[in-house]
Motif scaffolding. Structure first.
Motif, PDB file in Angstrom:
ATOM      1  N   GLY A 143       0.821  -1.204   0.000  1.00 35.21           N
ATOM      2  CA  GLY A 143       0.000   0.000   0.000  1.00 35.21           C
ATOM      3  C   GLY A 143       0.851   1.249   0.000  1.00 35.21           C
ATOM      4  O   GLY A 143       1.978   1.245   0.485  1.00 35.21           O
ATOM      5  N   VAL A 144       0.286   2.319  -0.576  1.00 30.16           N
ATOM      6  CA  VAL A 144       0.978   3.604  -0.612  1.00 30.16           C
ATOM      7  C   VAL A 144      -0.041   4.734  -0.564  1.00 30.16           C
ATOM      8  O   VAL A 144      -1.136   4.623  -1.121  1.00 30.16           O
ATOM      9  CB  VAL A 144       1.874   3.732  -1.877  1.00 30.16           C
ATOM     10  N   ALA A 145       0.334   5.796   0.134  1.00 29.60           N
ATOM     11  CA  ALA A 145      -0.442   7.037   0.153  1.00 29.60           C
ATOM     12  C   ALA A 145       0.537   8.154  -0.182  1.00 29.60           C
ATOM     13  O   ALA A 145       1.544   8.344   0.510  1.00 29.60           O
ATOM     14  CB  ALA A 145      -1.071   7.275   1.522  1.00 29.60           C
ATOM     15  N   ARG A 146       0.258   8.884  -1.258  1.00 31.71           N
ATOM     16  CA  ARG A 146       1.147   9.941  -1.740  1.00 31.71           C
ATOM     17  C   ARG A 146       0.401  11.263  -1.623  1.00 31.71           C
ATOM     18  O   ARG A 146      -0.692  11.409  -2.171  1.00 31.71           O
ATOM     19  CB  ARG A 146       1.527   9.660  -3.202  1.00 31.71           C
ATOM     20  N   SER A 147       0.995  12.233  -0.887  1.00 34.21           N
ATOM     21  CA  SER A 147       0.303  13.492  -0.609  1.00 34.21           C
ATOM     22  C   SER A 147       1.151  14.723  -0.903  1.00 34.21           C
ATOM     23  O   SER A 147       2.382  14.683  -0.849  1.00 34.21           O
ATOM     24  CB  SER A 147      -0.099  13.554   0.870  1.00 34.21           C
ATOM     25  N   ILE A 148       0.429  15.814  -1.161  1.00 33.89           N
ATOM     26  CA  ILE A 148       1.001  17.151  -1.333  1.00 33.89           C
ATOM     27  C   ILE A 148       0.265  18.048  -0.342  1.00 33.89           C
ATOM     28  O   ILE A 148      -0.960  17.974  -0.239  1.00 33.89           O
ATOM     29  CB  ILE A 148       0.786  17.656  -2.773  1.00 33.89           C
ATOM     30  N   SER A 149       0.997  18.880   0.397  1.00 34.66           N
ATOM     31  CA  SER A 149       0.343  19.687   1.423  1.00 34.66           C
ATOM     32  C   SER A 149       1.005  21.047   1.576  1.00 34.66           C
ATOM     33  O   SER A 149       2.198  21.201   1.340  1.00 34.66           O
ATOM     34  CB  SER A 149       0.406  18.962   2.766  1.00 34.66           C
ATOM     35  N   ASP A 150       0.199  22.048   2.010  1.00 32.65           N
ATOM     36  CA  ASP A 150       0.782  23.322   2.425  1.00 32.65           C
ATOM     37  C   ASP A 150       1.136  23.262   3.912  1.00 32.65           C
ATOM     38  O   ASP A 150       1.688  24.196   4.462  1.00 32.65           O
ATOM     39  CB  ASP A 150      -0.153  24.500   2.118  1.00 32.65           C
TER      40      ASP A 150
END
Length: 137
Positions: free
Chosen positions: A59-66
């Motif tokens: 499993g993988v969770a890929r995120s972009i955040s401020d």
């Protein structure tokens, strides 16, 4: 069955990322035949959480955040053989905890649209997407 190990993996390989996308069916909507794009997807992520079973990526969770207001969970993929075991939910929880004040936002894959409300996420009816500037009128 052995325990699932969760960790942040900023150096996840393109090969493993591609494999879990395919095994999760998310590969149907991702550019899995273009390793250059996959590499850019990984390099542009601020947070990559993984789930491994006996060292194998499941499993993988890929995120972009401020880091403060919003976190976009751009990819959540769990190998079909490991679905329905809470792995996706845990990857979401960990991604949210990484930026606790930020709202976690995602666009659901068609096959997963009923999953997110079941785990407590709120459906938002006002999301929009633009794939091509030629579509602007």
């Amino acid at each position: 069955m052995s325990e699932i190990c969760y960790q942040i993996e900023p150096n996840l390989t393109v090969e493993e990322f591609k494999e879990v996308l395919i095994k999760s069916t998310l590969g149907e909507r991702r550019p899995i035949d273009d390793e250059n794009i996959l590499l850019k997807m990984l390099a542009g992520a601020q947070l990559i959480y993984t789930a491994r079973h006996n060292q194998t990526l499941v499993g993988v969770a890929r995120s972009i955040s401020d880091g403060a207001y919003c976190t976009y969970l751009s990819d959540l993929a769990v190998d079909e053989e490991f679905q329905h075991r809470g792995i996706g939910k845990e990857l979401i929880r960990l991604s949210k905890l990484a930026f606790p004040t930020a709202n976690l936002i995602l666009l659901s894959a068609p096959k997963a649209v009923d999953y997110y409300p079941k785990i407590g996420m709120t459906r938002h009816e006002h999301a929009f997407m633009l794939k091509n500037t030629d579509d602007l009128i």
